[in-house]
Design an enzyme around this catalytic site. Structure first.
Site, short mmCIF file in Angstrom:
data_model
loop_
_atom_site.label_atom_id
_atom_site.label_comp_id
_atom_site.label_asym_id
_atom_site.label_seq_id
_atom_site.Cartn_x
_atom_site.Cartn_y
_atom_site.Cartn_z
N ARG A 107 -1.60 9.97 1.99
CA ARG A 107 -1.85 9.16 0.78
C ARG A 107 -3.34 8.98 0.51
NH1 ARG A 107 2.96 6.39 -0.26
NH2 ARG A 107 2.16 4.38 -0.94
N THR A 111 -6.76 -0.85 10.11
CA THR A 111 -6.71 0.42 9.37
C THR A 111 -8.10 0.80 8.88
OG1 THR A 111 -4.42 0.10 8.77
CG2 THR A 111 -5.69 1.59 7.37
N TYR A 148 6.70 5.10 -5.11
CA TYR A 148 5.56 4.56 -4.36
C TYR A 148 5.66 5.01 -2.89
CZ TYR A 148 2.82 1.01 -1.83
OH TYR A 148 1.95 0.37 -0.98
N ARG A 203 -2.72 8.31 -6.42
CA ARG A 203 -1.34 8.83 -6.47
C ARG A 203 -0.91 8.85 -7.93
NH1 ARG A 203 -1.38 5.48 -1.92
NH2 ARG A 203 -0.51 3.79 -3.14
N HIS A 246 -2.59 8.41 6.87
CA HIS A 246 -2.00 7.43 5.96
C HIS A 246 -0.79 8.02 5.23
CE1 HIS A 246 -3.46 3.34 4.64
NE2 HIS A 246 -2.46 3.49 3.79
N TYR A 267 -6.62 -5.04 6.94
CA TYR A 267 -7.66 -4.29 6.24
C TYR A 267 -8.91 -5.15 6.25
CZ TYR A 267 -4.41 -0.94 4.01
OH TYR A 267 -3.52 0.07 3.76
N LYS A 301 -6.35 2.47 13.40
CA LYS A 301 -5.42 3.36 12.68
C LYS A 301 -6.17 4.21 11.65
CE LYS A 301 -1.17 3.13 9.94
NZ LYS A 301 -1.51 3.49 8.58
N GLN A 309 -1.06 -5.50 10.78
CA GLN A 309 -2.10 -4.55 10.34
C GLN A 309 -3.08 -5.27 9.42
OE1 GLN A 309 -1.76 -3.10 6.81
NE2 GLN A 309 -3.90 -2.49 7.05
N SER A 348 2.26 -5.14 7.28
CA SER A 348 1.06 -4.79 6.53
C SER A 348 0.39 -6.04 5.95
CB SER A 348 1.43 -3.85 5.39
OG SER A 348 0.38 -3.76 4.45
C1 LIG Z 1 4.74 3.16 0.80
C2 LIG Z 1 3.70 3.18 1.87
C3 LIG Z 1 2.83 2.10 1.99
C4 LIG Z 1 1.87 2.09 2.99
N1 LIG Z 1 1.07 0.99 3.15
C5 LIG Z 1 0.22 0.92 4.21
C6 LIG Z 1 -0.51 -0.26 4.47
O1 LIG Z 1 -0.39 -1.26 3.76
N2 LIG Z 1 -1.35 -0.25 5.52
C7 LIG Z 1 -1.51 0.83 6.35
O2 LIG Z 1 -2.28 0.78 7.31
N3 LIG Z 1 -0.79 1.95 6.14
C8 LIG Z 1 0.06 2.02 5.11
N4 LIG Z 1 0.82 3.15 4.91
C9 LIG Z 1 0.72 4.27 5.87
C10 LIG Z 1 1.72 4.08 7.01
O3 LIG Z 1 1.34 3.03 7.85
C11 LIG Z 1 1.84 5.35 7.87
O4 LIG Z 1 0.55 5.76 8.26
C12 LIG Z 1 2.54 6.50 7.15
O5 LIG Z 1 3.59 6.00 6.37
C13 LIG Z 1 3.09 7.48 8.18
O6 LIG Z 1 3.70 8.57 7.56
P1 LIG Z 1 5.28 8.69 7.30
O7 LIG Z 1 5.59 7.80 6.13
O8 LIG Z 1 5.45 10.12 7.00
O9 LIG Z 1 6.00 8.23 8.54
C14 LIG Z 1 1.77 3.19 3.90
C15 LIG Z 1 2.65 4.27 3.76
C16 LIG Z 1 3.60 4.27 2.77
C17 LIG Z 1 4.56 5.44 2.66
#
Ligand SMILES: Cc1cc2nc3c(=O)[nH]c(=O)nc-3n(C[C@H](O)[C@H](O)[C@H](O)COP(=O)(O)O)c2cc1C
Length: 393
Positions: free
Chosen positions: A280, A157, A25, A166, A277, A131, A253, A129, A107
């Site tokens: 993702r 966000t 994940y 994914r 993100h 949503y 964000k 954060q 989050s």
């Molecule tokens: C496992 C995972 C869960 C995430 N969940 C959220 C989330 O709940 N809310 C959000 O704004 N971003 C989420 N993100 C994005 C992160 O806030 C961030 O933008 C991203 O991880 C940055 O890239 P990096 O993992 O390469 O540092 C998530 C990222 C990952 C890897």
């Protein structure tokens, strides 16, 4: 593994210790994962300009983000289901961030709730954060809970009104708590540290949601609720609505485009995060480091420009600062530390990044981060003007 010297070491250890469903994940992007890979690869492709014979004795990585003094310009990004990488993960990561002197962002989709984190860090301020969900009353209550928990910045966000796909999550049947299918059970059984700690905690589902919505509590309903609740109508009026609800620091964000950044600058937000993100959402979007300079140039004088995506070292942090970011965030670098060694692993990740940042900054002829700009980068594309930087006489 005996000696941990890099974020990659923590990643390898996390992969060994965290059940596959949750490790993957974290370590995955949408569809072909091309944007996920580009985030790291494009940072790695940037060369730094070495300088010599500068007095480097007194150095500091201190900076400010949103007016807050920080040990280094690196905050912890909000990540969903963090309490599934390691029991009570959000509380542990928030403690590590507090003790290190950097911001922690919780989050909406966390396992530990806003209240759990406030209690687990003795009321130390953290960032939250949010949503925008279809149920606007729920969003209002969430913001009110954040206010009561001493949250000092709200991160809204904008890049997930709908979800990217994914493949790994689909194959693994991702859920929290995990569905106990035979393959999942066999895999979890092989991760004794993980499940032993998970048995000691009561926090195994989405803590900000379960118990805060009527009739919620059952997992099947919960996943259904989440799928239904992310609001595809999300637009700039909603941003202005949140601005009215929250009078503290507001961060937007998920901005990837200079035109959107200009609109963001009109909303009264205090900062924006250039982010895809973590690769993702839109597979095929540019890496954050490639998107950053144009946005920083367009709006950097009007609000703080932050960046995340692919930061795995202090060198990466320095490159982002050089290209116009006032601050950065780490998602996976924190998650790998947490999955590998809990709170100590997050602290280790922060120490690694800070040490790399300090030494790299010094090799580039800088004793602090204030004067860092494109002049520390090597190559014609940065049009490095002749002389110099920091600079001791
Ligand atoms: C496992 C995972 C869960 C995430 N969940 C959220 C989330 O709940 N809310 C959000 O704004 N971003 C989420 N993100 C994005 C992160 O806030 C961030 O933008 C991203 O991880 C940055 O890239 P990096 O993992 O390469 O540092 C998530 C990222 C990952 C890897």
């Amino acid at each position: 593994m005996s000696v941990i010297t890099s974020i990659e070491d923590l990643r390898v250890l996390a992969e060994r210790r965290v059940p596959r469903m949750f490790y993957q994940y974290a370590d995955s992007g949408s569809w072909t994962e091309s944007t996920y890979r580009a985030n790291e690869a494009d940072l790695a492709g940037i060369r730094l300009r070495q300088r010599v014979a500068v007095n480097l004795e007194h150095r500091s990585t201190r900076a400010t983000m949103l007016g807050q003094d920080v040990a280094m310009p690196v905050a912890i990004a909000p990540t969903g289901l963090t309490g599934m990488q390691h029991a009570d993960g959000e509380i542990l990561a928030a403690r590590a961030a507090r003790d290190f002197g950097i911001p922690f962002t919780l989050s909406t989709m966390s396992i530990c709730s806003i209240e759990d984190v406030a209690e687990g860090t003795n009321g130390h301020p953290f960032w939250f954060q949010v949503y925008v969900m279809r149920d606007r009353k729920f969003v209002e209550r969430l913001i009110e809970r954040a206010r009561r928990a001493n949250v000092s910045a709200l991160v809204l966000t904008l890049d997930l009104p709908i979800s990217g796909q994914r493949h790994k999550d689909i194959r693994n049947g991702l859920s929290a708590p995990p569905k106990l299918t035979l393959p999942n059970l066999l895999n979890i059984a092989a991760k004794p540290r993980w499940w032993w700690r998970m048995l000691q905690t009561r926090r195994r589902t989405l803590g900000n949601i379960v118990g805060h919505i009527e009739g919620m509590g059952d997992n099947a309903l919960l996943s259904e609720w989440c799928a239904r609740q992310f609001d595809p109508t999300l637009n700039w009026d909603d941003v202005r609505w949140i601005r009215r609800l929250w009078d503290g620091k507001l961060v937007l964000k998920g901005i990837q485009d200079a035109e959107d950044a200009c609109i963001a600058a009109e909303t009264g937000a205090d900062a924006l995060i250039v982010s895809n993100h973590g690769g993702r959402q839109l597979d095929g979007a540019p890496s954050s480091i490639v998107a950053l300079p144009e946005i920083a140039e367009a709006v950097g004088h009007r609000l703080e420009v932050h960046m995340d995506g692919g930061i795995r070292s202090g060198q990466d942090v320095l490159k982002a600062l050089a290209l116009g970011a006032k601050g950065t965030y780490i998602g996976r670098s924190m998650l790998y530390g947490l999955g590998a060694m809990g709170e100590a692993g997050v602290t280790r990740a922060l120490e690694i990044i800070q040490k790399e940042l300090d030494l790299t900054m010094a090799f580039c002829g800088q004793t602090g981060l204030k004067a860092v700009d494109t002049r520390i980068l090597y190559g014609a594309q940065y049009r490095a003007p002749a002389p110099a930087l920091a600079l001791a006489a």
